[in-house]
Design an enzyme around this catalytic site. Structure first.
Site, mmCIF file in Angstrom:
data_model
loop_
_atom_site.group_PDB
_atom_site.id
_atom_site.type_symbol
_atom_site.label_atom_id
_atom_site.label_comp_id
_atom_site.label_asym_id
_atom_site.label_seq_id
_atom_site.Cartn_x
_atom_site.Cartn_y
_atom_site.Cartn_z
ATOM 1 N N CYS A 150 17.138 0.314 -22.564
ATOM 2 C CA CYS A 150 15.956 -0.187 -21.875
ATOM 3 C C CYS A 150 16.070 0.023 -20.369
ATOM 4 O O CYS A 150 17.070 -0.394 -19.804
ATOM 5 C CB CYS A 150 15.787 -1.671 -22.154
ATOM 6 S SG CYS A 150 14.590 -2.434 -21.064
ATOM 7 N N PRO A 151 15.138 0.600 -19.666
ATOM 8 C CA PRO A 151 13.873 1.098 -20.217
ATOM 9 C C PRO A 151 13.918 2.583 -20.568
ATOM 10 O O PRO A 151 12.866 3.209 -20.692
ATOM 11 C CB PRO A 151 12.908 0.863 -19.058
ATOM 12 C CG PRO A 151 13.749 1.117 -17.845
ATOM 13 C CD PRO A 151 15.158 0.699 -18.194
#
Lengths: 400, 82
Positions: free
Chosen positions: B20-21
Site C-alpha cells: 500500500c499504496p
C-alpha cells in the site's frame, strides 16, 4: 592503497554514512569522499513551519555548510554528478563555483572520480512538469517543499483575506507523507489566530481511499480533520491545475475551485540517476529492501529518498538506512560478514505528525508492523520541537 | 465474473511485492496511460488491494472486470471506460 568510497548526496543519509565510515575506517584502508551539488545541508522538515514563522531562508535552524557537519577524515566535493558509469566504476562531475575541496583534479571544472564503493544518496527532485498546468502557472500555486517556496507561501498567506484553500499532492510518492496533513492542521491553527478561519473553507484532497497511506494513521487523522471543520475528498488524483480559472481537476472526473492552492509538487528521483540509466520510470533506484544494495550492481548502495523502497521518503528512513549501509560497507572493507541485527534494514521509520494546537503524535513502524499513533499531545509536539533544534548536533554526525 | 481466458488484456503491470499504496497507484498510473476501451491487469500480493482497487475503479467510473486469484497473488482486471 586505500579503497575509494564515494557518497553522492549530502542530505541526512549521505552525511551519516560519510561520518560513520570516517570514524570507523583508517585512512590507509579507505578514502571517503562525499559529493554534493550545493555544499549546503538543509533541514527540510523546517520548511513546513516557515509559512507560519519568521525564519529567513538562511537561518541556521534550516541550513548549515555541509563541511561543518562532516568528519575531517571525509573529503567534501561540491559539484554536480553528471554521469554514473557503473561499468568503469567512475563518476563524471562538474564542479560548482566556490567548491571547498578538490581531490586530485588540479582545479579543472570537470573531473572524473573513480570509485571502488559507491553510495547513492541522491534524494528526490521536484518535477512540476509532470502535472499539466503547474509550469505555466508558476507563481500562482504554492508549496512548502523548499525554503523559497515556503517564503512565497508565507507572503500569500499574509495577504489572504478568506476564501477556499485547497491542500493536496501532485502525485505519489512524495517526501514526508504526513506533511500535507501537518500543514493542514498548522494552517487551521494559524487561520484561527488571525481571525480568518470563519471566512476560510479548507479542503484537503488525497489520491488514496483514505486521508493517509497507512490505515492506522488515517484512523487518527480523519476525526481530527472533521473536528477542525476541514472538508476532505479521497480518491482525488490530481490530473491538472488551471491557475487562470483557479480549478483543480482529478483523474476521477471532479473539479474543485480554489482561491489559494497548496500542492506538493510531483517528485522524481535525481536526474543523474535517470540519465545514467539506473532508475525506474520515475527515477527511483531499484534497491534491495534489506541489504540496501542497488539491484544487480555490486558494491553500490542506495538509501533515503533515492530508493524505490515501500517506506516513507523521509529523513527518518534515511537515518536508519545509513547505519545499515555504513555497517555493511565496513564489514565488506574488512572482508567480514556483516553482524546479525545491524546488517539488514527492516523498514524502520520513526517520525512525528504535528496536529496543530501545540500537539503532535508519533509514528513508529517498519515493513511488518504498522504504526499505532498515540493520542496527540503536547509531549510529542515538544519532543518534535526539541528534535528540530537537536538535529544539527546529533543526527548528521551519526551520534544517534 | 467472466473467465480470465475470455478476456484480452492490453497491458499487465506486475506490482507484486509492493505494498500500500503501491498496486493501487500502479493501477491508476496504468489507467492514465491506456487508451479508452483498453483492458488493464495489475498483479498484487497486497491484501489491501482487494478493497482499494475495486473502490477506486468504481469511483473513477471505469469498468471492473474482476479479481482472479493466482498462487500467492491476485490479478485485478479493469477496462478503461472514458
Amino acid at each position: 592503497m586505500p579503497q575509494h568510497i564515494v557518497i553522492v548526496g549530502g542530505g541526512v543519509g549521505g552525511t551519516i554514512v560519510a561520518n560513520l565510515l570516517a570514524r570507523s575506517l583508517h585512512r590507509n584502508e579507505a578514502e571517503i569522499t562525499l559529493i554534493d551539488s550545493t555544499g549546503k545541508h538543509a533541514y527540510m522538515p523546517g520548511w513546513l513551519y516557515m509559512p507560519f514563522n519568521h525564519l529567513s531562508a538562511d537561518s541556521d535552524q534550516l541550513i548549515h555548510p555541509e563541511r561543518d557537519l562532516l568528519n575531517h577524515h571525509a573529503n567534501l566535493v561540491t559539484g554536480e554528478v553528471q554521469q554514473i558509469d557503473t561499468q568503469n566504476r567512475e563518476l563524471r562531475i562538474r564542479h560548482s563555483a566556490g567548491f571547498d575541496e578538490i581531490v586530485g583534479t588540479g582545479g579543472a571544472s570537470e573531473a572524473v572520480y573513480p570509485y571502488d564503493y559507491l553510495v547513492l544518496a541522491t534524494g528526490a527532485r521536484l518535477e512540476p512538469s509532470d502535472l499539466p498546468g503547474l509550469v505555466e502557472g508558476e507563481g500562482k500555486w504554492h508549496h512548502f517543499y523548499s525554503a523559497e517556496a515556503s517564503l512565497r507561501l508565507r507572503e500569500a498567506l499574509n495577504s489572504f483575506e478568506g476564501g477556499r484553500i485547497v491542500i493536496t499532492v501532485g502525485g505519489i510518492p512524495y517526501r514526508c507523507p504526513p506533511a500535507p496533513l501537518e500543514f493542514t492542521f498548522l494552517l487551521d491553527e494559524w487561520l484561527r489566530k488571525q481571525g480568518l478561519r470563519d471566512r476560510t473553507e479548507m479542503h484537503y484532497l488525497y489520491p488514496l481511499p483514505r486521508v493517509f497511506p497507512i490505515e492506522t494513521v488515517a484512523e487518527v487523522a480523519t476525526p481530527l480533520l472533521e473536528e477542525r471543520n476541514v472538508n476532505y475528498t479521497i480518491f482525488f488524483n490530481t490530473e491538472a491545475v488551471d491557475t487562470e480559472r483557479k480549478i483543480i481537476s482529478s483523474l476521477e472526473g471532479e473539479e474543485i475551485p480554489y482561491d489559494l492552492l497548496v500542492l506538493v509538487p510531483p517528485h522524481r528521483g535525481a536526474k543523474v540517476i535517470e540519465e545514467s540509466g539506473l532508475g525506474d520510470e520515475q527515477g527511483w533506484l531499484p534497491t534491495d529492501r534489506a541489504t540496501l544494495e542497488v539491484k544487480g550492481k555490486p558494491h553500490i548502495y542506495a538509501l533515503g529518498d533515492a530508493t524505490d523502497l515501500p517506506v516513507s521518503k523521509s529523513g527518518s528512513a534515511a537515518h536508519f538506512e545509513a547505519k545499515v549501509v555504513a555497517h555493511r560497507l565496513i564489514a565488506e572493507m574488512h572482508g567480514e560478514e556483516p553482524a546479525n541485527g545491524e546488517a539488514n534494514y527492516d523498514g524502520e521509520v520513526m517520525c512525528f505528525l504535528e496536529t496543530g494546537q501545540s500537539k503532535a503524535t508519533q509514528l513508529v513502524f517498519n515493513y511488518e508492523h504498522p504504526p499505532h499513533p498515540p493520542r496527540p499531545s503536547l509531549y510529542y509536539h515538544m519532543e518534535k520541537q526539541l528534535f528540530n533544534r537537536a538535529y544539527w548536533h546529533l543526527v548528521p554526525q551519526g551520534l544517534v | 465474473m467472466p473467465e480470465l481466458t475470455d478476456i484480452t488484456i492490453d497491458k499487465e503491470i506486475d506490482a507484486r511485492g509492493s505494498f500500500c499504496p503501491g498496486p493501487l497507484m500502479e493501477l491508476i498510473r496504468g489507467m492514465k496511460a491506456l487508451p479508452v476501451g483498453g483492458v488493464l491487469a495489475v498483479l498484487s500480493s497486497d491484501p489491501g488491494s482487494a478493497k482499494d482497487i475495486p473502490a477506486w475503479i468504481q469511483k473513477a467510473k471505469h469498468e471492473y472486470i474482476g479479481a482472479f486469484p493466482e498462487q500467492g497473488y491476485t490479478r485485478f482486471v479493469a477496462r478503461k471506460a472514458h
